[in-house]
Structures are given as C-alpha cells and as structure tokens.
Design an enzyme around this catalytic site. Structure first.
Site, PDB file in Angstrom:
ATOM      1  N   LYS A 111     -75.930 -19.807   0.224  1.00  0.00           N
ATOM      2  CA  LYS A 111     -77.018 -20.620   0.764  1.00  0.00           C
ATOM      3  C   LYS A 111     -77.124 -21.990   0.088  1.00  0.00           C
ATOM      4  CE  LYS A 111     -79.919 -17.062   2.759  1.00  0.00           C
ATOM      5  NZ  LYS A 111     -81.219 -16.380   2.777  1.00  0.00           N
ATOM      6  N   LYS A 192     -71.163 -10.043  11.181  1.00  0.00           N
ATOM      7  CA  LYS A 192     -72.388  -9.259  11.346  1.00  0.00           C
ATOM      8  C   LYS A 192     -73.349  -9.897  12.350  1.00  0.00           C
ATOM      9  CE  LYS A 192     -75.339  -8.837   8.023  1.00  0.00           C
ATOM     10  NZ  LYS A 192     -76.179  -8.534   6.849  1.00  0.00           N
ATOM     11  N   LYS A 195     -79.739 -13.026  12.506  1.00  0.00           N
ATOM     12  CA  LYS A 195     -80.876 -13.739  13.087  1.00  0.00           C
ATOM     13  C   LYS A 195     -80.567 -15.217  13.249  1.00  0.00           C
ATOM     14  CE  LYS A 195     -84.273 -11.316  10.441  1.00  0.00           C
ATOM     15  NZ  LYS A 195     -85.335 -11.411   9.447  1.00  0.00           N
TER      16      LYS A 195
HETATM   17  P1  AMP Z   1     -82.409  -9.757   7.156  1.00  0.00           P
HETATM   18  O1  AMP Z   1     -82.389 -10.005   8.631  1.00  0.00           O
HETATM   19  O2  AMP Z   1     -81.161 -10.297   6.513  1.00  0.00           O
HETATM   20  O3  AMP Z   1     -83.688 -10.129   6.471  1.00  0.00           O
HETATM   21  O4  AMP Z   1     -82.258  -8.173   6.988  1.00  0.00           O
HETATM   22  C1  AMP Z   1     -83.286  -7.211   7.144  1.00  0.00           C
HETATM   23  C2  AMP Z   1     -82.651  -5.828   6.990  1.00  0.00           C
HETATM   24  O5  AMP Z   1     -81.751  -5.524   8.088  1.00  0.00           O
HETATM   25  C3  AMP Z   1     -81.806  -5.678   5.722  1.00  0.00           C
HETATM   26  O6  AMP Z   1     -81.950  -4.386   5.186  1.00  0.00           O
HETATM   27  C4  AMP Z   1     -80.391  -5.924   6.229  1.00  0.00           C
HETATM   28  O7  AMP Z   1     -79.407  -5.391   5.416  1.00  0.00           O
HETATM   29  C5  AMP Z   1     -80.433  -5.261   7.607  1.00  0.00           C
HETATM   30  N1  AMP Z   1     -79.469  -5.898   8.534  1.00  0.00           N
HETATM   31  C6  AMP Z   1     -79.391  -7.218   8.826  1.00  0.00           C
HETATM   32  N2  AMP Z   1     -78.408  -7.467   9.735  1.00  0.00           N
HETATM   33  C7  AMP Z   1     -77.820  -6.267  10.014  1.00  0.00           C
HETATM   34  C8  AMP Z   1     -76.720  -5.850  10.886  1.00  0.00           C
HETATM   35  N3  AMP Z   1     -76.062  -6.716  11.657  1.00  0.00           N
HETATM   36  N4  AMP Z   1     -76.410  -4.532  10.920  1.00  0.00           N
HETATM   37  C9  AMP Z   1     -77.093  -3.647  10.164  1.00  0.00           C
HETATM   38  N5  AMP Z   1     -78.130  -3.970   9.333  1.00  0.00           N
HETATM   39  C10 AMP Z   1     -78.484  -5.251   9.251  1.00  0.00           C
END
Ligand code: AMP
Ligand code: TRP
Length: 326
Positions: A111, A192, A195
């Site tokens: 980042k 992956k 968002k």
């Molecule tokens: P974040 O969107 O990065 O704040 O992630 C929120 C939660 O969702 C965390 O526990 C991440 O590890 C999980 N997560 C985010 N993207 C994925 C994905 N593509 N597949 C599975 N888990 C995810």
C-alpha cells in the site's frame, strides 16, 4: 467458552469472496463461542475517506453483518471508534512494536510503495489490529489467509509483553479458511476477488441486482477446452465458477462435474446465475429491512456497551502492568 473477535473495514460493499471466505464462518461460530464482530472504521482512515460516505459504509457493513445471519442476541456487533480502548491500547502496543517488524509487513509495503508521503497510520495499521484483538482477551480470530502476517505480529506482541511485564494478554490464534473459500476475480481468475479492483464485472457484491450478477457471470473468463472440470492449475476460471456454485448450492464439486458432463460453459453459467441470485435474495431483503431502521442503531449502541464492558477491565489490567496513571 472460547472468545472470537473479527473485523471488517467499512470500505464499500462486501462481495461474495468476503461472504464465503469470512462472514459465513462468523455466522457458524456464533453458536459455539462468544463472538465479537467489529466494523473497524479507524482502520479505514489509514487511507483517505469521504466522511459522509464513511458514515454510510459503517452502517452498510453493520447491516450486512445482520443480513447474513449474525444474530445480535448471540454475538456482539459494534463500531470500533465507539469503544475508546482500541485507540488507548493501540498506543501502548505501538511503544512495544519494532519499526523493523512493521516495515516487513507485506500489506504495508504494497500500500505504501515506498512513498515518503505514505500515512504513518498505514505503517501502524497492524498494531491497531493487534489492539482490537488483545483488548478482548480473544482466543480465536477468523480471517482470510491474507491476514496471517498480522495475526503473527499480534501473537509476537502479546508474548513479548507477557514476558517483559508478566501475564497481561491472552495469546490468540488465527482461524484461516480453507483455500477452497478463496474466491477469485471473475475477469481474471488468477487474482483474488477484491473490493477495490476497477472492473465492476470482476466481482459480485452482496447487494448487486440480478441483472448485474447475470452480466458478470456470463462474461466470466473461462478457457477454450469446453469441458466442465475442476482443475485450478489449467482451468482457473471454470474451477472458480464451480467453487462458487458448490458453496452456494451445497452440492460438491464432484456432483457438479457429473451433473454438467458433456454440457457447455453457457449452461453452467446460466444455472450459476440463478443459484447466486437465489442465495443473495434473502440477504438483500433482510438488508433493506435493517439498514435504515432504529433496530440497527440500537444494536450498535448496545454492542458498544457490551464490548466496552469487556474491554475496560482488560485496559485496567494493562495500565496496571505498565505503571500508567495514578
Ligand atoms: P477485506 O475486504 O480485505 O477487508 O476482507 C474482509 C474479509 O474477507 C477478510 O477476512 C478477508 O480475508 C476475506 N476476503 C477478502 N477477499 C476474499 C476473497 N476473494 N476470497 C475469500 N475471502 C476473502
Ligand atoms: N485487517 C483486517 C482486514 O483487512 C480487518 C481487521 C482489523 C481485523 N482489525 C481486525 C480482522 C481484528 C480481525 C481482527 O481484513
């Protein structure tokens, strides 16, 4: 009873990767453990946020927590900045973290990209996360694999302080979801689902309209072999569609392979659209009921009080160990 803590940042809508990789596990855990689920708004300001949008996003995530099935009678749902202990403990941990270990965090490196103007909050992000966890004497932290390094740092800090100041913190453990729960981007199944990816069609958000879901799935990248089979190495696109299908339908991947033997990708995609739309419909309906309700505000107020009641004695203990205050 074990205590569970996890958090999600209020940055935009959640996608099916967040749901299958994290939130679904949050829901299952609430029956066997004392669960605390936080909307980590202070983490989100490590990058610039529009204040008005942030307020909306906080409520969006809290409502989504409830819409996916987290029951505020069983679990605590609250907003991080409503409990002052997070910021307080953050400082004490910051004084015990090494700049060297923080500069090795891969998320920070990604980042900040070496910019002189990278906010110091980005650098200290993992310390605040450690404070979230240690503030509640947490045993288990369910998170995605990408958070492994942050959990290790949390454990290191807890052990370091326990050794230096006497038993102060519970040393938590990460609970990482199986790799099958890693949902990949629809337009590029080697990365992956995220968002922040610029292409809206790369993801399915929990609140997407059926027409958007259809468009994204029908356009999903596959391959030219034309055979429906799970093979993550050679057929990442089709494998990703099969995993999502399996997760939403409860059928195993083998069952799906048998069901679609001899059929083309078009059929698989068409059915996956239906399965996904049907799986998200009740979540979307519940979200609409809750999002602008007094119920949501009351759940968050009550959640903050319950969270604070657990955090205060921990903070008292920590301050005592460090010799802070009167
Ligand atoms: P974040 O969107 O990065 O704040 O992630 C929120 C939660 O969702 C965390 O526990 C991440 O590890 C999980 N997560 C985010 N993207 C994925 C994905 N593509 N597949 C599975 N888990 C995810
Ligand atoms: N860093 C986590 C993520 O990006 C969010 C988070 C903040 C968190 N504090 C936490 C997760 C405490 C678990 C426990 O997904």
């Amino acid at each position: 009873m074990k205590r569970v803590f996890s958090g999600v940042q209020p940055t935009g809508n959640l996608h099916i990767g967040n749901y299958l990789g994290a939130l679904k596990q949050f829901v299952t855990l609430q029956d066997d453990a004392e669960c605390i689920y936080c909307v980590v708004d202070m983490h989100s300001i490590t990058v610039p946020q529009d204040p008005k949008l942030l307020k909306d996003h906080i409520k969006d995530i809290a409502a989504l927590y409830m819409a996916v099935g987290i029951d505020p009678k069983k679990a605590i749902i609250f907003v991080q900045s409503d409990v002052p202990g997070h910021a307080e403990l953050n400082w004490i941990l910051t004084c015990n973290a090494y700049t060297g270990e923080l500069s090795r965090m891969t998320q920070f490196k990604q980042k900040a990209q070496g910019r002189e103007s990278a906010p110091a909050g980005l650098f200290c992000y993992p310390v605040l996360m450690a404070a979230d966890i240690l503030l509640y004497d947490t045993d288990i932290v369910p998170v995605g694999n990408d958070q492994k390094q942050h959990i290790e740092l949390t454990r290191d800090l807890a052990i370091r302080i326990n050794n230096k100041y006497g038993e102060t913190f519970v040393v938590p453990e990460g609970r990482f979801v199986k790799s099958g729960a890693r949902v990949m981007a629809l337009d590029d199944p080697t990365s992956k689902m995220s968002k922040s990816a610029p292409n809206e069609m790369s993801r399915i958000s929990l609140l997407d309209e059926p027409s958007k879901i259809k468009k994204a799935i029908m356009r999903a990248t596959t391959d030219s072999e034309g055979v429906i089979r799970y093979d993550i190495e050679n057929k990442p696109g089709v494998s990703n569609l099969l995993s999502i299908y399996s997760a939403f339908s409860g059928k195993t991947v083998e069952e799906l392979e048998a069901q679609y033997q001899g059929q083309g990708y078009g059929n698989l995609k068409k059915d996956l659209v239906e399965v996904t739309v049907n799986a998200l419909a009740p979540i979307q309906e519940r979200f609409k009921e809750i999002r602008y309700s007094d119920e949501l505000v009351n759940v968050l107020k009550d959640g903050a009080e319950r969270a604070n009641a657990i955090a205060e004695p921990v903070m008292k203990r920590v301050k005592e160990r460090f010799g802070l205050g009167l």
